[in-house]
Design a protein around this motif. Sequence first.
Motif, PDB file in Angstrom:
ATOM      1  N   VAL A   1      43.477  35.664  34.803  1.00  0.00           N
ATOM      2  CA  VAL A   1      41.513  36.708  34.430  1.00  0.00           C
ATOM      3  C   VAL A   1      40.494  35.698  34.886  1.00  0.00           C
ATOM      4  N   ALA A   2      41.279  34.238  33.850  1.00  0.00           N
ATOM      5  CA  ALA A   2      39.932  33.109  33.866  1.00  0.00           C
ATOM      6  C   ALA A   2      39.762  32.553  34.878  1.00  0.00           C
ATOM      7  N   ILE A   3      41.038  32.015  35.529  1.00  0.00           N
ATOM      8  CA  ILE A   3      40.619  31.263  36.766  1.00  0.00           C
ATOM      9  C   ILE A   3      39.753  31.835  38.031  1.00  0.00           C
ATOM     10  N   ASN A   4      39.053  32.793  37.480  1.00  0.00           N
ATOM     11  CA  ASN A   4      38.447  33.698  38.570  1.00  0.00           C
ATOM     12  C   ASN A   4      37.443  33.350  38.240  1.00  0.00           C
ATOM     13  N   GLN A   5      36.809  33.128  36.736  1.00  0.00           N
ATOM     14  CA  GLN A   5      35.711  32.896  36.572  1.00  0.00           C
ATOM     15  C   GLN A   5      35.240  30.979  35.930  1.00  0.00           C
ATOM     16  N   MET A   6      36.710  30.815  37.144  1.00  0.00           N
ATOM     17  CA  MET A   6      35.302  29.050  37.642  1.00  0.00           C
ATOM     18  C   MET A   6      35.012  28.748  37.752  1.00  0.00           C
ATOM     19  N   LYS A   7      33.518  27.367  37.235  1.00  0.00           N
ATOM     20  CA  LYS A   7      32.650  26.917  38.934  1.00  0.00           C
ATOM     21  C   LYS A   7      33.271  26.527  39.951  1.00  0.00           C
ATOM     22  N   LYS A   8      32.451  26.002  40.970  1.00  0.00           N
ATOM     23  CA  LYS A   8      33.463  25.147  41.633  1.00  0.00           C
ATOM     24  C   LYS A   8      33.701  23.865  41.898  1.00  0.00           C
ATOM     25  N   TYR A   9      34.697  23.252  42.349  1.00  0.00           N
ATOM     26  CA  TYR A   9      34.928  21.966  41.159  1.00  0.00           C
ATOM     27  C   TYR A   9      35.816  22.030  39.603  1.00  0.00           C
ATOM     28  N   GLY A  10      36.317  23.162  39.211  1.00  0.00           N
ATOM     29  CA  GLY A  10      36.119  23.268  37.841  1.00  0.00           C
ATOM     30  C   GLY A  10      37.567  22.695  37.728  1.00  0.00           C
TER      31      GLY A  10
ATOM     32  N   TYR B   1      55.912  31.579  25.289  1.00  0.00           N
ATOM     33  CA  TYR B   1      57.469  31.122  25.519  1.00  0.00           C
ATOM     34  C   TYR B   1      58.484  32.141  24.920  1.00  0.00           C
ATOM     35  N   ASN B   2      58.375  33.474  24.499  1.00  0.00           N
ATOM     36  CA  ASN B   2      59.458  34.563  23.786  1.00  0.00           C
ATOM     37  C   ASN B   2      59.739  35.363  24.417  1.00  0.00           C
ATOM     38  N   ASP B   3      59.530  35.518  25.644  1.00  0.00           N
ATOM     39  CA  ASP B   3      60.022  36.569  26.711  1.00  0.00           C
ATOM     40  C   ASP B   3      61.167  36.028  26.875  1.00  0.00           C
ATOM     41  N   SER B   4      61.921  37.620  27.412  1.00  0.00           N
ATOM     42  CA  SER B   4      63.345  37.614  27.588  1.00  0.00           C
ATOM     43  C   SER B   4      63.328  37.444  29.038  1.00  0.00           C
ATOM     44  N   VAL B   5      61.753  38.240  29.562  1.00  0.00           N
ATOM     45  CA  VAL B   5      61.886  38.174  31.073  1.00  0.00           C
ATOM     46  C   VAL B   5      61.186  37.697  31.541  1.00  0.00           C
ATOM     47  N   PRO B   6      61.205  37.053  32.621  1.00  0.00           N
ATOM     48  CA  PRO B   6      59.497  35.956  32.936  1.00  0.00           C
ATOM     49  C   PRO B   6      58.681  36.921  33.512  1.00  0.00           C
ATOM     50  N   GLN B   7      57.130  37.352  33.100  1.00  0.00           N
ATOM     51  CA  GLN B   7      56.297  37.424  33.733  1.00  0.00           C
ATOM     52  C   GLN B   7      56.268  36.559  35.079  1.00  0.00           C
ATOM     53  N   LYS B   8      55.843  38.131  36.034  1.00  0.00           N
ATOM     54  CA  LYS B   8      55.539  37.992  37.456  1.00  0.00           C
ATOM     55  C   LYS B   8      53.962  37.225  37.481  1.00  0.00           C
ATOM     56  N   GLY B   9      53.103  36.805  38.442  1.00  0.00           N
ATOM     57  CA  GLY B   9      51.847  37.069  39.068  1.00  0.00           C
ATOM     58  C   GLY B   9      51.325  37.358  38.097  1.00  0.00           C
ATOM     59  N   PRO B  10      49.480  37.488  38.437  1.00  0.00           N
ATOM     60  CA  PRO B  10      48.655  36.795  39.566  1.00  0.00           C
ATOM     61  C   PRO B  10      49.489  35.911  39.965  1.00  0.00           C
ATOM     62  N   TYR B  11      48.625  35.373  41.538  1.00  0.00           N
ATOM     63  CA  TYR B  11      48.984  33.719  41.799  1.00  0.00           C
ATOM     64  C   TYR B  11      47.807  33.612  41.419  1.00  0.00           C
ATOM     65  N   VAL B  12      47.857  31.789  41.516  1.00  0.00           N
ATOM     66  CA  VAL B  12      46.320  30.980  41.747  1.00  0.00           C
ATOM     67  C   VAL B  12      46.035  30.791  42.526  1.00  0.00           C
ATOM     68  N   GLN B  13      46.670  30.908  43.772  1.00  0.00           N
ATOM     69  CA  GLN B  13      46.337  30.336  45.307  1.00  0.00           C
ATOM     70  C   GLN B  13      44.363  30.227  45.470  1.00  0.00           C
ATOM     71  N   ILE B  14      44.907  31.612  45.454  1.00  0.00           N
ATOM     72  CA  ILE B  14      43.379  32.017  46.622  1.00  0.00           C
ATOM     73  C   ILE B  14      42.121  31.470  45.503  1.00  0.00           C
ATOM     74  N   PRO B  15      41.934  31.359  44.346  1.00  0.00           N
ATOM     75  CA  PRO B  15      40.858  30.928  43.402  1.00  0.00           C
ATOM     76  C   PRO B  15      40.735  29.444  43.405  1.00  0.00           C
ATOM     77  N   MET B  16      41.567  28.986  43.934  1.00  0.00           N
ATOM     78  CA  MET B  16      42.289  27.588  43.067  1.00  0.00           C
ATOM     79  C   MET B  16      41.555  27.032  44.577  1.00  0.00           C
ATOM     80  N   ILE B  17      41.772  27.329  45.419  1.00  0.00           N
ATOM     81  CA  ILE B  17      40.969  26.901  47.416  1.00  0.00           C
ATOM     82  C   ILE B  17      39.575  27.433  47.531  1.00  0.00           C
ATOM     83  N   PHE B  18      39.392  29.082  46.921  1.00  0.00           N
ATOM     84  CA  PHE B  18      38.155  28.827  47.098  1.00  0.00           C
ATOM     85  C   PHE B  18      36.806  27.716  45.842  1.00  0.00           C
ATOM     86  N   LYS B  19      37.632  27.896  45.580  1.00  0.00           N
ATOM     87  CA  LYS B  19      36.724  27.114  44.039  1.00  0.00           C
ATOM     88  C   LYS B  19      36.981  25.327  43.691  1.00  0.00           C
TER      89      LYS B  19
END
Length: 332
Positions: A229-238, A249-267
Amino acid sequence: MVIAKAWVLKKHFDGFPKNSDFDLKEIELPNLKDGGEQKLLLASVFLSVDPYMRPYSRRYMKEGDIMIGTQVARIVESKNPAFAVGAFVVCDRGWRTHFISDGKDLQLLPSNWPESLPKSLALGTVGMPGLTAYFGLFEVCKMKPGETVLVNAAAGAVGSVVGQLAKIGGCKVVGCAGSDDKVAYLKKLGFDEAFNYKTVKSLDEALRKASPDGYDCFFDNVGGEFASVAINQMKKYGRIAVCGAISQYNDSVPQKGPYVQIPMIFKELQMEGFIVSRWNNRREEGLNALLKWVVEGKVKYHEQVTEGFENMPMAFIGMLKGENIGKAVVKV
């Protein structure tokens, strides 16, 4: 002859650690001899419990190994002229009451350590967690005056220092924690905005309300949904410093996405994971700065002290459940 007590990892953790995953052993230590390498006998005074122990135990330990961890220890017997009896040191010898050392793995407390300051702080604010905040903020986030800094798990050993250092650096600081008591603590530390992520209706709205313009720096101790959630509220060049992922750390089954690539690219964001040992060559610099700020009252601290070596597993499990404000330590 000394009989040491030690907690061993009886069984690798499956999900949340349980008391039955640990075993308390007794170890007979040999007497120190003149010459040879066994020149120091030490007694643990304070022991640390930290989030990293959970993933590290799976990665680096075998069942039957002594639990990993750091302590402040006092030198009980010395045949090494560099270490006087009664001196206090920091070392990584795991969950044990006594141990023998050749001195190479010991770090004396800074010579200017005030008598009035608890020595347990060498495991927290003026120790590894404080250094994690110091280098993560200044070297990874590259925080600048006037910026807005977001930190989660903000009432913990690392997060509480991050927020205070960001304030010293002239930033607006937003912190979140998992109880109203912790939020009150953050306000006391000088955080500009703080909220309880467990009680807000929408994490997205709470972050937006705390800083409508977004965030320049995000110091992430939690990972998982919060980071998504937080990554979508970063400023440009954050810049995002990935310090921990305690939500996973305590998950028996690994969590899946969301994925970070789109906000990382556009910001055009920078995200960097780090481990504090990268800056071991600058350890003294960091400790001196932290100690100075603590003595001056610019960095405040709180410790959750559990009495009794027999309560190490309980303190560890409680810390992973978020029961502590500030640094969790065990007094032997």
